[in-house]
Design an enzyme around this catalytic site. Sequence first.
Site, mmCIF file in Angstrom:
data_model
loop_
_atom_site.group_PDB
_atom_site.id
_atom_site.type_symbol
_atom_site.label_atom_id
_atom_site.label_comp_id
_atom_site.label_asym_id
_atom_site.label_seq_id
_atom_site.Cartn_x
_atom_site.Cartn_y
_atom_site.Cartn_z
ATOM 1 N N GLU A 135 31.764 71.094 39.117
ATOM 2 C CA GLU A 135 30.085 70.864 38.776
ATOM 3 C C GLU A 135 29.378 70.951 40.683
ATOM 4 O OE1 GLU A 135 32.277 69.875 36.769
ATOM 5 O OE2 GLU A 135 31.514 69.914 34.986
ATOM 6 N N CYS A 195 29.275 64.341 34.968
ATOM 7 C CA CYS A 195 28.626 65.818 35.197
ATOM 8 C C CYS A 195 27.670 65.797 34.280
ATOM 9 C CB CYS A 195 29.814 66.704 34.730
ATOM 10 S SG CYS A 195 30.827 66.716 36.890
ATOM 11 N N ARG A 212 25.772 72.126 45.067
ATOM 12 C CA ARG A 212 26.089 71.979 46.550
ATOM 13 C C ARG A 212 25.816 73.155 47.669
ATOM 14 N NH1 ARG A 212 26.894 66.668 49.505
ATOM 15 N NH2 ARG A 212 25.891 64.897 47.735
HETATM 16 ZN ZN LIG Z 1 32.703 65.626 36.043
#
Ligand SMILES: [Zn+2]
Length: 484
Positions: free
Chosen positions: A78, A279, A83
Amino acid sequence: MVDADEIARLCYGRFQQLPRRGKPEAGREWTLLAAVVQMSRRGDAVEKEVVAMGTGTKCIGDTSASPDGDVLNDSHAEVIARRGCVRYLIQELRRAVTGGHNSVFREAEERGRWSLRPGVSFVFFTSHTPCGDASIIPVPDGPSGLRPSVSDGGGGLKRKAEQQSTGGKPKAAREAPEDGAGTAPEDAARPRRPRPSHASRCEAPEEPAPRPSEQLEMEHRAPPGGAGPPLQAPDVHRTGAKCVPGGQVDPLQPGVGYHRTGLLRVKPGRGEPTRSLSCSDKLARWGVMGFQGALLSHYLQEALYFSAVVVGACPYSPDVMHRALVSRCSGVSDLPAGFSVRPPALLQSGLEFPFSQSQTERRHRAGQGRVSPCGAAISWCNVAERPLDVTASGYKHGATKKAVGTASARSLLCKLELFHSFLSLVSDTDPSALPKSLSPGAGELRTYWDYKRASGSYQRAWQQLLGHAFPLWPRGDRDLLLFC
Ligand SMILES: [Zn+2]
């Protein structure tokens, strides 16, 4: 309206087109995939295009953090995908400020600021439920009725739960995964079966998990937004991410009450603590701060939000996703202009990533060696120069120890490289067309931290988010941001 299966298919197809380097070895290695899909409405049609994609399951420990911004701390898919998307946005902004064609931005009213073109939006795809809070999922078929019975996968999970619970061994004592992937039991016996996508009700209990040992515990389930008294549920998936220091902790009881829900968590490193938030936490943050980051906020009239988050086939609970990504931030208010609480629509696809852990275990053949997470992280994004970036342990894949500290070992996604790309954007911008926060009157800006701090609205929004939703979010170490 987003079609979850169409998004998943598009992302898996794009992944297939990538070159071999950094991909998992079929039948032995697994990985996680995430991507950003740009949606561009043209009349009645919507064009969909993957603009950034990432794979990866690893996170480096605290001791490997660099004051030079030249290492990738967090290589979960993720984070890699986001990025890469920032690289793409920088390219599009450079095109915009230099008068070239770009497909994303148009000039906003305020000098030096840009807005999304009408009809453009972004969807986030992830092949798995994000690690951290969203992964603390009640196992289906329980008396609480938390999971609808959509596929036979629930039976698989339950069988697994029964096997484990009758094994009598509390898993509390077992070690956390080093990879910090989302949790997920798998059931190798479950036949692969296509399933219609469901916007809110779906399950597909296959998919990458840290380890078979990281699986089921009895669970308590808190109401959205915080820990609370346990409700009845037969079992729960676990996450390897640990509660942030200074706050509530997991009770770690075998059976009901292993995890506490709604908390911020940090990813596990290789036996070391990390500073990287799970995340689930990062996605929740992007729902308020946008996904563009502090630097690009200088140029944007409004933060950029994902209109939807689509998860591939894997253990998934719409309620838990909502708790982790939406409810925790719903009380944030008094945000500066350009920011708002903008939670994404949450959807799940019935299509599983072919390199998920469960698929890999299913395809594994004797003599192939132990099934393990792929050590490399792949980034691909839709930029003209060097779209691919393959890393391992936070540096370019294959970089020698001697090369560490030089440009040849750096990922194009590390803070330093993204900062330098941003500085190129600034130097390509006509001084008269610079946003106010970057104009000469804004004071001398030199380090990465200077530029982040000067993004005033972004910082004010961040303070609101911290104050209202995440007071325990660990403050970054300033000394690690003073590079230039
Ligand atoms: Zn993660």
